[in-house]
Design an enzyme around this catalytic site. Structure first.
Site, short mmCIF file in Angstrom:
data_model
loop_
_atom_site.label_atom_id
_atom_site.label_comp_id
_atom_site.label_asym_id
_atom_site.label_seq_id
_atom_site.Cartn_x
_atom_site.Cartn_y
_atom_site.Cartn_z
N ASP A 47 0.84 -1.22 0.00
CA ASP A 47 0.00 0.00 0.00
C ASP A 47 0.86 1.26 0.00
OD1 ASP A 47 -2.50 -1.29 2.27
OD2 ASP A 47 -2.69 -0.81 0.16
N GLU A 70 -5.71 6.64 -0.51
CA GLU A 70 -6.22 6.04 0.72
C GLU A 70 -5.31 6.20 1.95
OE1 GLU A 70 -7.27 1.94 0.17
OE2 GLU A 70 -8.31 1.84 2.09
N ASP A 123 -6.47 4.08 -5.37
CA ASP A 123 -6.45 3.03 -4.34
C ASP A 123 -5.18 2.23 -4.60
OD1 ASP A 123 -6.85 1.11 -2.46
OD2 ASP A 123 -8.95 0.76 -2.95
N ILE A 125 -3.68 -0.38 -3.13
CA ILE A 125 -3.99 -1.81 -3.20
C ILE A 125 -5.47 -1.95 -2.89
CG2 ILE A 125 -3.61 -4.14 -2.26
CD1 ILE A 125 -1.15 -3.19 -3.69
N ASP A 126 -6.25 -2.12 -3.92
CA ASP A 126 -7.68 -2.36 -3.73
C ASP A 126 -7.85 -3.87 -3.57
OD1 ASP A 126 -10.45 -2.22 -3.76
OD2 ASP A 126 -10.56 -2.21 -5.94
N THR A 128 -7.32 -5.45 -0.30
CA THR A 128 -6.30 -5.79 0.69
C THR A 128 -6.38 -7.25 1.13
OG1 THR A 128 -6.58 -3.57 1.53
CG2 THR A 128 -5.47 -5.12 2.97
N ASP A 271 -12.64 3.29 -4.64
CA ASP A 271 -13.07 1.90 -4.84
C ASP A 271 -13.92 1.75 -6.10
OD1 ASP A 271 -11.79 0.65 -2.76
OD2 ASP A 271 -13.44 0.94 -1.34
#
Ligand code: AMP
Ligand code: MG
Length: 329
Positions: A47, A70, A123, A125-126, A128, A271
């Site tokens: 991330d 994020e 994002d 790392i969408d 997680t 997202d």
């Protein structure tokens, strides 16, 4: 053809492919340590690394545009994050050789911009939880202007089109008025246009849902499927890879309503920004559960929308009507 010469398209493709490859490498090299100790979590490292990398590139290429993303460096600066700090610097140096922790924090915090006017949204790392499980995740970047998504990119290292080599992963791009496109993340980049399905018969309809049951209202989804007469079990998938699955015609419907435990929850803009344009440009439709367009001008969340309905277009009105009936007391 995909307009790769447009500056925002060239930029998005370059940055998202770099970031996705870095994420893939972190997942491969750190996956085993994550389970033992949350503090070393590779998702945390990924991330922060992805956000720092994108922050650096946005700052260099689009110095006047905000980046809305994020993460923030606050949690990273705490002493107990030493293992994560070390991981971030080590992996980030593969892309930015001169970087140290201070610089990494600065680039992460480039993502603290205001979502107003024209801005990039990320994002890092969408998905997680999918990343940790070794399932689907995505690097998701989009450019928003006046509340609308203008271009969007998804890097999905573990997802591909039916019939393609999954090992090569996917790079997905959408341009407002310019189509939705797929190319492998690794190897020769030959672009193919994406087109949603034309399935409408209940016996054929393929639903998608989040893998994590607590992210959605599972009961509402089941009631909808029952009313439509859909028998096939929904496919469970993490992240905006679901939007890719719909845009290429491998699935037809996706409903996301907050779980009954958290009815006030509103969706984060990162997202849905890239994924929603991808499906629209592939011929599909994206609204909230009342049929309103997603409004990306209401802050870091979709504060003017409730839930998200994504479809191949053919089924959209019928589903909205059923949802309306289901909501009636
Ligand atoms: P998915 O992969 O469809 O489960 O969606 C992943 C996204 O769900 C993450 O990027 C989070 O922003 C979001 N999320 C995390 N926790 C929740 C929750 N309790 N309810 C709804 N969404 C959530
Ligand atoms: Mg996410």
């Amino acid at each position: 053809m995909l307009e790769t010469s447009r500056p925002e398209v060239a930029f998005g493709l370059d940055v998202v492919s770099r970031a996705s490859r870095l994420a893939r490498r972190i997942q491969a090299e750190m996956a085993s340590s994550a389970i033992e100790k949350a503090d070393r979590s590779p998702v945390t490292v990924a991330d922060f690394c992805v956000q720092a990398l994108v922050g650096w590139h946005v700052d260099r290429s689009w110095p006047d545009l905000p980046l809305v993303a994020e993460e923030s460096s606050q949690s990273l600066r705490r002493a107990e994050s030493a293992a994560v700090q070390e991981g971030i610097v080590r992996f980030l140096r593969l892309e930015l050789p001169e970087v140290d922790l201070e610089a990494a924090c600065r680039w992460i915090d480039r993502g603290g911009g205001e979502p107003e006017g024209r801005f990039w949204v990320l994002d890092p790392i969408d998905g997680t939880k999918g990343f940790l499980r070794g399932d689907q995740y995505a690097v998701a970047l989009a450019l928003v202007e006046d509340g609308k998504v203008r271009v969007g990119f998804l890097g999905c290292p573990r997802w591909t089109l039916p019939g393609e080599d999954r090992e090569r992963g996917s790079l997905l791009a959408a341009v407002g008025g310019g189509g939705a496109w797929w190319a492998p993340l690794e190897g020769e980049r030959k672009w193919r246009p994406l087109q949603v399905s034309s399935r409408t018969h209940p016996s054929e309809i393929r639903f998608l849902r989040s893998f994590e049951s607590e992210h959605i209202d599972v009961g509402q989804l089941e009631r909808l499927m029952q009313r439509l007469g859909v028998e096939r079990e929904p496919e469970r998938m993490d992240s905006q890879a679901k939007y890719g699955q719909l845009a290429c015609g491998a699935a037809d419907l996706l409903l996301r309503v907050p779980s009954p435990q958290r009815p006030d929850r509103r969706e984060w803009i990162w997202d849905h920004a890239a994924g929603s344009l991808l499906v629209e440009e592939a011929g599909g439709q994206v609204t909230d559960v009342e049929g309103k367009s997603l409004d990306f001008s209401a802050g870091r969340r979709l504060n003017r929308n409730f839930g998200v309905l994504v479809s191949n277009g053919h089924l959209h009105r019928t589903v909205l009507e059923v949802l309306h009936e289901l909501a009636a007391p």
